[in-house]
Each structure stands twice: as C-alpha cells, then as structure tokens.
Motif scaffolding. Sequence first.
Motif, PDB file in Angstrom:
ATOM      1  N   TYR A   1       0.838  -1.209   0.000  1.00 50.72           N
ATOM      2  CA  TYR A   1       0.000   0.000   0.000  1.00 50.72           C
ATOM      3  C   TYR A   1       0.868   1.252   0.000  1.00 50.72           C
ATOM      4  O   TYR A   1       0.535   2.255  -0.614  1.00 50.72           O
ATOM      5  CB  TYR A   1      -0.923  -0.025   1.218  1.00 50.72           C
ATOM      6  CG  TYR A   1      -1.723   1.245   1.436  1.00 50.72           C
ATOM      7  CD1 TYR A   1      -2.676   1.653   0.508  1.00 50.72           C
ATOM      8  CD2 TYR A   1      -1.541   2.022   2.583  1.00 50.72           C
ATOM      9  CE1 TYR A   1      -3.425   2.811   0.713  1.00 50.72           C
ATOM     10  CE2 TYR A   1      -2.277   3.170   2.797  1.00 50.72           C
ATOM     11  CZ  TYR A   1      -3.213   3.560   1.865  1.00 50.72           C
ATOM     12  OH  TYR A   1      -3.943   4.696   2.064  1.00 50.72           O
TER      13      TYR A   1
ATOM     14  N   ARG B   1       1.741   6.678  -0.068  1.00 52.73           N
ATOM     15  CA  ARG B   1       0.558   5.846  -0.297  1.00 52.73           C
ATOM     16  C   ARG B   1       0.332   5.569  -1.782  1.00 52.73           C
ATOM     17  O   ARG B   1       0.555   6.434  -2.624  1.00 52.73           O
ATOM     18  CB  ARG B   1      -0.699   6.543   0.252  1.00 52.73           C
ATOM     19  CG  ARG B   1      -0.711   6.766   1.747  1.00 52.73           C
ATOM     20  CD  ARG B   1      -1.903   7.630   2.112  1.00 52.73           C
ATOM     21  NE  ARG B   1      -1.843   8.080   3.485  1.00 52.73           N
ATOM     22  CZ  ARG B   1      -2.442   7.466   4.512  1.00 52.73           C
ATOM     23  NH1 ARG B   1      -3.157   6.384   4.290  1.00 52.73           N
ATOM     24  NH2 ARG B   1      -2.335   7.947   5.749  1.00 52.73           N
TER      25      ARG B   1
ATOM     26  N   MET C   1      -8.248  -0.221   1.995  1.00 52.10           N
ATOM     27  CA  MET C   1      -7.093   0.194   2.797  1.00 52.10           C
ATOM     28  C   MET C   1      -7.040   1.705   2.983  1.00 52.10           C
ATOM     29  O   MET C   1      -6.569   2.202   4.018  1.00 52.10           O
ATOM     30  CB  MET C   1      -5.797  -0.283   2.140  1.00 52.10           C
ATOM     31  CG  MET C   1      -5.527  -1.762   2.335  1.00 52.10           C
ATOM     32  SD  MET C   1      -3.805  -2.205   2.052  1.00 52.10           S
ATOM     33  CE  MET C   1      -3.022  -1.524   3.519  1.00 52.10           C
TER      34      MET C   1
ATOM     35  N   LEU D   1      -8.424   3.255   6.211  1.00 54.07           N
ATOM     36  CA  LEU D   1      -7.867   2.907   7.525  1.00 54.07           C
ATOM     37  C   LEU D   1      -7.076   4.058   8.143  1.00 54.07           C
ATOM     38  O   LEU D   1      -6.355   4.773   7.451  1.00 54.07           O
ATOM     39  CB  LEU D   1      -6.944   1.692   7.388  1.00 54.07           C
ATOM     40  CG  LEU D   1      -7.609   0.386   6.955  1.00 54.07           C
ATOM     41  CD1 LEU D   1      -6.558  -0.686   6.696  1.00 54.07           C
ATOM     42  CD2 LEU D   1      -8.605  -0.088   8.000  1.00 54.07           C
TER      43      LEU D   1
ATOM     44  N   SER E   1      -4.063   5.768  10.375  1.00 56.46           N
ATOM     45  CA  SER E   1      -2.634   5.527  10.177  1.00 56.46           C
ATOM     46  C   SER E   1      -1.973   4.750  11.300  1.00 56.46           C
ATOM     47  O   SER E   1      -0.847   4.266  11.137  1.00 56.46           O
ATOM     48  CB  SER E   1      -1.904   6.868  10.008  1.00 56.46           C
ATOM     49  OG  SER E   1      -2.417   7.557   8.903  1.00 56.46           O
TER      50      SER E   1
ATOM     51  N   GLU F   1      -1.327   0.763   8.456  1.00 54.33           N
ATOM     52  CA  GLU F   1      -2.422   0.241   7.635  1.00 54.33           C
ATOM     53  C   GLU F   1      -2.215  -1.215   7.240  1.00 54.33           C
ATOM     54  O   GLU F   1      -3.172  -2.000   7.210  1.00 54.33           O
ATOM     55  CB  GLU F   1      -2.581   1.079   6.360  1.00 54.33           C
ATOM     56  CG  GLU F   1      -2.939   2.528   6.594  1.00 54.33           C
ATOM     57  CD  GLU F   1      -1.702   3.416   6.691  1.00 54.33           C
ATOM     58  OE1 GLU F   1      -1.871   4.642   6.712  1.00 54.33           O
ATOM     59  OE2 GLU F   1      -0.577   2.881   6.739  1.00 54.33           O
TER      60      GLU F   1
ATOM     61  N   GLN G   1      -3.190  -3.574  10.119  1.00 55.83           N
ATOM     62  CA  GLN G   1      -4.644  -3.650  10.281  1.00 55.83           C
ATOM     63  C   GLN G   1      -5.271  -4.474   9.157  1.00 55.83           C
ATOM     64  O   GLN G   1      -6.162  -5.307   9.391  1.00 55.83           O
ATOM     65  CB  GLN G   1      -5.249  -2.248  10.269  1.00 55.83           C
ATOM     66  CG  GLN G   1      -4.831  -1.361  11.435  1.00 55.83           C
ATOM     67  CD  GLN G   1      -5.500  -0.010  11.356  1.00 55.83           C
ATOM     68  OE1 GLN G   1      -6.693   0.131  11.600  1.00 55.83           O
ATOM     69  NE2 GLN G   1      -4.741   1.022  11.003  1.00 55.83           N
TER      70      GLN G   1
END
Length: 467
Positions: A78, A88, A251, A254, A256, A260, A263
């Motif tokens: 990601y 990102r 994603m 989510l 930070s 991410e 999680q």
Amino acid sequence: MDVEARKYLPSELDDDGRIKRTGNMLTATTHIVTVVVGAGVLALAWAMAQLGWLAGIASMIIFASISIYTYNLIADCYRYPDPVTGKRNYTYMQAVQAYLGGRMYVFCGLVLYGKLAGVTVGYTITTSTSLVAIKKAICFHQKGHKAYCKFSNNPYMIGFGIVQILLSQIPNFHKLTWLSTLAAITSFGYALIGSGLSLAVVASGKGETTRLFGNKIGPELSGTDKVWRVFSALGNIALACSFATVVYDIMDTLKSYPPENKQMKRANVLGITAMTILFLLCGGLGYAAFGDDTPGNILTGFGFYEPFWLVALGNVCIVIHMVGAFQVMAQPLFRIIEMGANMAWPNSTFITMEYPTKIGSLTFNINLFRLIWRTIYVILATIVAMAMPFFNEFLALLGAIGFWPLIVFFPIQMHIAQKQIKTISLKWCVLHLISFLCFIISLAAAVGSIRGISKNISKYKVFMYKQ
C-alpha cells in the motif's frame, strides 16, 4: 491537498494532506465480506456438485489460504517503498507502477478494466436470470410445478440496460451511497435465503444423494464433460474469492495507527475466514439438498418451488444488489476513459463542456461525451449479455481471468521487488512455483468456461435463449 481538506486544521489531516481516515480492522473486515458476498455465492453449490465433498471443500480452503497470503502481500505494498512510512498508493495500478514499472502498469490496467467490463456483462446476465426466476416462481405457483414456464431473458436485459443508462449519467456515483449500502444488505439477504431453503430441504430428509468425488460419470455425463465441468467449477470458486479490484479502496479508509498494512492483514484473515465459512455453508447445503441435480444458481434453477414468495424475494434481493453493483464496477471504467479523453483532447468542447440542465426542481449537468460514450458502453454490455446469457460459465470465465494476475502474479512480483528477493533463491523459486500452479488452474478454468459457453451457444440460437 484536497479542496475539501483546506478547511481543516493540520492536526485533522493525514500525512498526505487528506482528512484523517477513521477506519479500523473491523470496518475493513466488514468491507471485505460485503464485497465478496455476491451472486457468485449462489453458484458454489453447483461447483461443489462437480467437485464432490473432498475436492470441493479442499478447493475452497486452498483458494482461501492462497488469498490470505497474497492479499497480505498486497497490504504491504500500500505504501512505497517502505510498508509503514512510504508514500501511499491509492489504487492497485499505482502500486503495480511503483514497484514493477510502466509495462506491468499497462498489463495490470488491461486485466483490471477488462475484468470490470466483464463483470458488468455478468451482472446483466444475473439480473435477467433473477427477474425471469421471479416470473417463473409465480407461474409455477399458479399453474403447478410441471407447467411450461419458460421466458426469454432479453426483455429483462433491455430493461436493466435502460436503468443503467440513466444511472450511468450521474458523474459522481458516490452521491448515491445509499444505493451501494442497500446493495450490500441485499447481498446477504439472498445468500441467507438460498442457504436457509437448502437447510430446510436437508432437515426435512428430502436431500439428494451426494458423492465424495462429485457427479458420477454415466450416460448423462461423459468423462470429458466431467473434466471440463471441474475446471469451470474452479473458476466459480476463484471469482467468489476476489476483491482485488477494491482492496486499496478499503485500505485507504484505515487510520494511520496501527500501520495500515498490519490492520489490513488482520482484516484479511478475519474477512476471508468468514467468507470461507459462508461459502462452505452455501455450497455444502445446496449440494446436500440437490445432489447430482444441483442447479447452476440455487435460487433461479428451481430446486425450490415453495414458499414461492421467499424464492421471489431472494431474487428481488439479487436484482437490487445488481443495480447498485453494476455502477460500482462500471464507474472506474467510465472514469479512466473520460480522464484519458480529457488529457488527449483538452480543448474539445464535446469532451469537456458541461451544460447545466433543469427539469422541474432537479438541476444537473449534461456532458455530450459522457452521455454518448456511457450509453454506448451499456448498450454493448447488454448485447453481449443477450448473446451469451449463461450464468455459471460466464462467472467462471470472470474468475479465471482475474484470479491469477490480480490475486497471485502481481502481489508476488511486487513482494519480490519490495523485499529484493534474490533470483533463484529458495524463496524466489517457491513463490514462482505458487504463481505457476495458480496460472495453470486459471488457464484450465478459462478454457473450461469458454468451452461451456461455446457448447451452450451451439445448442441455442443467439438472442433466442429461454430460461
């Protein structure tokens, strides 16, 4: 920085200047389950009948295990280059470009958008099949179970196409969030109705004979046809496991902290485990109820006649789901074409000009390029669906097309690039072996589904199919 984010304090923004995300592991798990519970779930009983208890259960567990592993690799990609502190990637294609370069980016785009286009055709087929099933449920209830109740799918496909042409003209589909939410709720509705009706048949002692190795070869099923059906069944299972097209959208919701990727990895395990349990229930109960005669879709194949209103309700849920799901899949395709046209011809008024229009109290903008291109696309999708209205085979083809590249090949290649795994090392060889085996499975499923489509087309006149 987003225009919307400018009115917020720096402390209310994430590291990329966007409004702080608030999603967590549980919300991500919910999104995963919502996405994977689609019409493909209703084909799993048929897939189980082709494979039998042993291979059917094993296949679902193996597909789920591979999915957990590769989706965890996707989660690590990601951000680039570091999975915790890097920049990102907002889309799957961005991640592929960052880690693998431009050629793979183009290849990924072709597969991704090709699958999205195919899914919209599949949704058109599914909707018409369910609308016909509603009419048949009423017909059988009124005239008896042996009555002639066959109807053409074409009028329903055309009607669905008209609805989608209207919805497609909305430039920002996120404004219809309520429709997507309703679609997600109804997806659970028809999955539970199908499973519940199957359970009722089994509990009443009317379930059919099932087999460890699937449908028996005999006068009605040759050995060759058995093999092709097994391949097609694998494609159906592969499609049911797929949420790669929206994994980075999930994603990107989510927060930070925790990171991410951590999680999302937990969400992948929980979501795919829940998905597998649901698949085993739907597939197993449907097979236990119908045995060798398991229909391609347990709600439209009329293993169930009564209560007719519940069968009809299940199909109404499918139709509502498909109306919203079509746009969820089509909008990214619309967007990429329109962005490309704007970049190629920035001075064309035909492409860029918005014309404010008012009908009564409703005010909206019309763009000629959007109006014509989206209308043509929906018409073409409808025509293809009318020419090949075969539910199981088309779903299997979509599963085969998307499984290997999106769920296996790209994640493994990105992982190798990210971790700089040495060529010909043990891990490199194992990863490529997994990728190769999955490629063979996808290829076999694709060939099996194409054969099934061609065989059905030879049986029925094009545009004259009746269900």
